[in-house]
Design an enzyme around this catalytic site. Structure first.
Site, mmCIF file in Angstrom:
data_model
loop_
_atom_site.group_PDB
_atom_site.id
_atom_site.type_symbol
_atom_site.label_atom_id
_atom_site.label_comp_id
_atom_site.label_asym_id
_atom_site.label_seq_id
_atom_site.Cartn_x
_atom_site.Cartn_y
_atom_site.Cartn_z
ATOM 1 N N GLU A 46 -4.660 1.755 -7.248
ATOM 2 C CA GLU A 46 -4.014 2.730 -6.042
ATOM 3 C C GLU A 46 -3.759 4.025 -6.984
ATOM 4 O O GLU A 46 -2.736 4.027 -5.959
ATOM 5 C CB GLU A 46 -4.393 2.329 -5.276
ATOM 6 C CG GLU A 46 -4.878 0.804 -4.585
ATOM 7 C CD GLU A 46 -5.688 1.448 -3.215
ATOM 8 O OE1 GLU A 46 -6.240 1.559 -2.698
ATOM 9 O OE2 GLU A 46 -4.798 1.480 -2.102
ATOM 10 N N HIS A 57 0.796 -1.445 0.059
ATOM 11 C CA HIS A 57 0.463 0.248 -0.147
ATOM 12 C C HIS A 57 1.060 1.230 0.051
ATOM 13 O O HIS A 57 2.079 1.317 0.850
ATOM 14 C CB HIS A 57 -1.060 0.055 0.896
ATOM 15 C CG HIS A 57 -2.359 1.035 1.115
ATOM 16 N ND1 HIS A 57 -2.008 2.009 1.201
ATOM 17 C CD2 HIS A 57 -3.401 0.518 1.006
ATOM 18 C CE1 HIS A 57 -2.782 3.071 1.135
ATOM 19 N NE2 HIS A 57 -4.060 2.283 0.815
HETATM 20 P P1 13P Z 1 -10.092 6.036 -0.095
HETATM 21 O O1 13P Z 1 -10.916 4.523 -0.993
HETATM 22 O O2 13P Z 1 -10.289 6.362 1.171
HETATM 23 O O3 13P Z 1 -9.273 7.329 -1.264
HETATM 24 O O4 13P Z 1 -8.941 4.640 0.078
HETATM 25 C C1 13P Z 1 -8.762 3.882 -0.812
HETATM 26 C C2 13P Z 1 -7.382 3.316 -0.333
HETATM 27 O O5 13P Z 1 -6.198 3.889 -0.079
HETATM 28 C C3 13P Z 1 -7.585 1.880 -0.411
HETATM 29 O O6 13P Z 1 -6.722 1.048 0.531
#
Ligand code: 13P
Length: 247
Positions: free
Chosen positions: A165, A96
């Site tokens: 992400e 992450h």
């Molecule tokens: P948000 O949905 O709050 O933007 O976060 C995404 C995230 O980092 C999930 O791991």
């Protein structure tokens, strides 16, 4: 199969199980329930309680991270894949951006993935470019690098879910355009295909997903599900995402 994964980050105490109870009862009665899986990654402190409680129910529990060694070591506060598995988690996030920014290198991430898989945890491997990479049109090469430096051919890709992400989208309310995102997900699948010589991969999107924008994401068929941060801390918001996805 679609995935709705809620990453709680630094949120939750034992009574927060109420949130999961509501999500679980929605999922167990949902006519679409066979089409998707719900996974929640609470903080380490809650994994055992939640995993025991939801053992024979619809929700699976995962960890948000794991240490880069397999079992026991003398690293203070470290928690290994073996320890995570021993308390009932089935999944772990690896890579992450919160952890990359705190110093997780590709080499460390590679070890984390390897030992997580060895301990029968399925891995949700997170990748994503930052704002500067995007501005400099480096997104594709950054993602390719993040994948090829960590995921090795010998890893069982069937037990790895890739979560794209974009860092600039996490917690900001900003999301990629449909065409931009579609191209990026296809690129990720192409990179995986080249590496693993296989056809099907599970690639999720994460970053400001909510009940309103999920319909746009749904139109991109290559997206196999979502990694949800903020909206996973409310049963209503999380359920709304699923409901609107299948509307
Ligand atoms: P948000 O949905 O709050 O933007 O976060 C995404 C995230 O980092 C999930 O791991």
């Amino acid at each position: 199969m679609r995935y709705f994964i809620g990453n709680w980050k630094m949120f939750g105490v034992p009574k927060s199980i109420n949130i999961l109870n509501k999500i679980n009862s929605f999922h167990s009665k949902d006519k679409n329930r066979k089409k998707y899986r719900v996974i929640i990654t609470p903080p380490y402190t809650l994994i055992e309680t939640f995993a025991n409680y939801f053992k024979n129910k619809s929700i699976s529990i995962g960890s948000q991270n794991c240490y880069q060694k397999e079992q026991f070591s003398s690293n203070t506060a470290a928690i290994s894949p073996f320890m995570i598995k021993s308390v009932g988690a089935k999944y772990t996030l690896v890579g992450h951006s919160d952890n990359r920014s705190e110093g997780d290198t590709n080499e460390m991430l590679k070890n984390k993935v390897q030992f997580a898989l060895k301990n029968n945890l399925r891995v949700i491997f997170c990748i994503g470019e930052n704002k500067k990479d995007k501005k400099n049109k480096k997104t594709f090469s950054v993602l390719q690098n993040q994948i090829s430096k960590v995921l090795k051919k010998k890893f069982n890709i069937n037990n790895i879910i890739v979560a794209y992400e974009p860092i600039w989208s996490i917690g900001t309310g900003k999301i990629p355009s449909k065409s931009e995102l579609e191209k990026t997900i296809i690129h990720i699948k192409k990179v995986l295909k080249k590496l693993f010589k296989k056809k099907n991969f599970t690639v999720l999107y994460g970053g400001s997903v909510d009940g309103n924008n999920v319909q746009m994401f749904k139109e991109i068929h290559e997206i196999d599900g979502f990694l949800i941060g903020g909206a996973s801390k409310s049963s209503k918001k999380f359920i709304d995402i699923i409901k609107n996805y299948y509307r």
